[in-house]
Design an enzyme around this catalytic site. Structure first.
Site, PDB file in Angstrom:
ATOM      1  N   ASP A  54      -5.534   3.941  -8.830  1.00 25.69           N
ATOM      2  CA  ASP A  54      -6.533   4.480  -7.904  1.00 25.69           C
ATOM      3  C   ASP A  54      -7.606   5.153  -8.753  1.00 25.69           C
ATOM      4  OD1 ASP A  54      -7.983   5.904  -6.067  1.00 25.69           O
ATOM      5  OD2 ASP A  54      -6.310   7.177  -5.383  1.00 25.69           O
ATOM      6  N   ASP A  61       1.977   3.888   3.010  1.00 27.38           N
ATOM      7  CA  ASP A  61       0.951   4.768   2.442  1.00 27.38           C
ATOM      8  C   ASP A  61       1.578   5.923   1.634  1.00 27.38           C
ATOM      9  OD1 ASP A  61      -1.677   5.340   1.902  1.00 27.38           O
ATOM     10  OD2 ASP A  61      -2.162   6.141   3.873  1.00 27.38           O
ATOM     11  N   GLY A  89      -9.015   8.743  -1.892  1.00 28.96           N
ATOM     12  CA  GLY A  89      -9.730  10.024  -1.838  1.00 28.96           C
ATOM     13  C   GLY A  89     -10.536  10.139  -0.562  1.00 28.96           C
ATOM     14  N   HIS A  91       0.856  -1.197   0.000  1.00 28.61           N
ATOM     15  CA  HIS A  91       0.000   0.000   0.000  1.00 28.61           C
ATOM     16  C   HIS A  91       0.887   1.241   0.000  1.00 28.61           C
ATOM     17  CE1 HIS A  91      -4.008   1.916   0.999  1.00 28.61           C
ATOM     18  NE2 HIS A  91      -3.153   2.935   1.054  1.00 28.61           N
ATOM     19  N   ARG A 135       2.767  17.909 -13.787  1.00 25.65           N
ATOM     20  CA  ARG A 135       2.047  18.459 -14.935  1.00 25.65           C
ATOM     21  C   ARG A 135       2.351  17.803 -16.274  1.00 25.65           C
ATOM     22  NH1 ARG A 135       2.697  24.911 -13.399  1.00 25.65           N
ATOM     23  NH2 ARG A 135       1.790  24.681 -11.297  1.00 25.65           N
ATOM     24  N   HIS A 181      -9.667   1.603  -0.400  1.00 28.33           N
ATOM     25  CA  HIS A 181      -9.460   2.252   0.887  1.00 28.33           C
ATOM     26  C   HIS A 181     -10.787   2.199   1.645  1.00 28.33           C
ATOM     27  CE1 HIS A 181      -5.944   3.708  -1.155  1.00 28.33           C
ATOM     28  NE2 HIS A 181      -5.546   4.421  -0.122  1.00 28.33           N
ATOM     29  N   GLU A 210     -10.792   3.732   7.167  1.00 25.26           N
ATOM     30  CA  GLU A 210      -9.727   4.675   7.524  1.00 25.26           C
ATOM     31  C   GLU A 210     -10.403   5.977   7.988  1.00 25.26           C
ATOM     32  OE1 GLU A 210      -7.596   6.313   4.199  1.00 25.26           O
ATOM     33  OE2 GLU A 210      -5.880   6.933   5.392  1.00 25.26           O
ATOM     34  N   HIS A 240       1.323   4.927  -2.226  1.00 24.09           N
ATOM     35  CA  HIS A 240       0.942   5.849  -3.315  1.00 24.09           C
ATOM     36  C   HIS A 240       2.231   6.397  -3.912  1.00 24.09           C
ATOM     37  CE1 HIS A 240      -3.352   5.953  -2.195  1.00 24.09           C
ATOM     38  NE2 HIS A 240      -2.858   5.676  -0.998  1.00 24.09           N
TER      39      HIS A 240
HETATM   40 ZN   LIG Z   1      -3.673   5.004   0.797  1.00 24.77          ZN
END
Ligand SMILES: [Zn+2]
Length: 337
Positions: free
Chosen positions: A134, A275, A167, A15, A70, A194, A197, A17
């Site tokens: 995600d 995370d 999110g 897990h 970007r 997710h 949490e 990101h």
């Molecule tokens: Zn997460």
């Protein structure tokens, strides 16, 4: 077991990101490349910018950062930097997520982002990272369907093995995403979400029943519902537990009161991850050591649990398991260990 044993140990993370793991120096250079932010004049100010009070404030800091990612080149650079950082920490395999719809405003397609990240990862010899996309709750299920359409065209080329939804869990329950999860499953993608949490047990129940997830991202608030905890234990659904993240976002107040101890004592299937280590100022080495000290479960067993809950095939899991077993066997044999 000496702290050094955890630093050198081959580790596995499920897990993570990718955008939340960009090393500070790399993130600083990306922000500068796009003109910087007058309110963030130096690296100390960047560290402060990435600090926050609670989950909602964390999402705000995340949104600020994503405003500087970007171009596909930013994602190639980020992918390479994260891959190098994981290798340096002894993370021999990771399943890392990207959140492509957060960048739609910059005119980048999901395909461009995923391919750029993969190119960056593959430029680092020895790095082994599968990608998870995600589908992001906040823009709603329709956008999630569009993101999935793009993913299905490039999953093999970009090494995408599954989906999650991150999110604002407290504002966007899983139910409306049932259709997009069904499509992802039918296409052969693995499923996590997710849940448990920022929201409580009902969110976890919905992730299981409506989305049919194989793993739960976090899931720590499952301890608030004894029936749910019993269900997770009975069905051995792996939880992607990220202790320091939960403390930093205010889900729990401190490590002592973190539900990981209760989850393990009950027989739940716990894996440990970081995370967003750049935001939470944590790393997998320390997370494993802290949880091991707190629960009595060895770093070896925590890593084995992560391998078994990974989306590698049986042979790949066995290969990884051998590397991990060999390391801990040798470490256990050392005098004073
Ligand atoms: Zn997460």
């Amino acid at each position: 077991m000496s702290p050094n044993a955890y630093r050198l140990a081959p580790k596995v993370e499920l897990h993570l990101h990718l955008e939340g793991a960009i090393p500070l120096d790399t993130l600083w250079s990306i922000v500068q490349r796009h003109g910087g932010d007058p309110g963030v004049p130096d690296r100390d100010a960047l560290v402060a910018k990435l600090a926050y009070r609670d989950f909602a404030h964390f999402i705000e800091a995340w949104t600020w950062m994503t405003g500087f990612l970007r171009t596909p080149e930013d994602f190639r650079v980020a992918g390479a930097a994260v891959a190098a950082s994981l290798l340096e920490q002894g993370i021999v395999y990771a399943e890392a997520s990207i959140s492509p719809s957060d960048y739609a405003a910059h005119g980048m397609s999901v395909e461009e982002i995923a391919v750029a990240v993969r190119t960056g990862i593959d430029s680092v010899p020895g790095a082994r990272i599968s990608l998870i996309v995600d589908l992001v709750r906040d823009p709603g299920p329709e956008r999630a369907h569009a993101t999935l359409d793009s993913v299905l065209g490039i999953a093999d080329d970009a090494g995408i093995v599954g989906v999650t939804i991150g999110g604002s869990e407290q504002d966007h329950p899983p139910g409306p995403f049932a259709g997009v999860y069904r499509r992802a499953r039918d296409a052969g993608l693995h499923l996590s979400a997710h849940a448990g949490e920022a929201a409580g047990p009902s969110s976890v129940w919905s992730a299981i029943r409506d989305l049919g997830v194989e793993r739960i991202g976090h899931g720590v608030r499952s301890v608030e519902d004894p029936q749910l905890l019993a269900y997770l234990v009975e069905h051995q659904i792996p939880l992607e537990v990220c202790p320091t993240s939960n403390i930093r976002t205010g889900v729990v107040s401190d490590l002592e009161s973190h539900p990981v101890r209760q989850l393990i004592a009950a027989g739940a299937r716990v894996t440990i991850s970081t995370d967003d280590p750049t935001f939470f100022h944590c790393n997998l080495t320390d997370e494993l050591r802290l949880v091991s000290e707190l629960t009595g479960v060895s770093g070896h067993d925590l890593t084995t649990a992560a391998i078994a809950a990974s989306w590698l095939d049986t042979r790949q899991q066995a290969d990884l398991r051998r590397i991990v077993d060999d390391y801990w066997q040798a470490a256990d044999d050392l005098p004073g260990s």
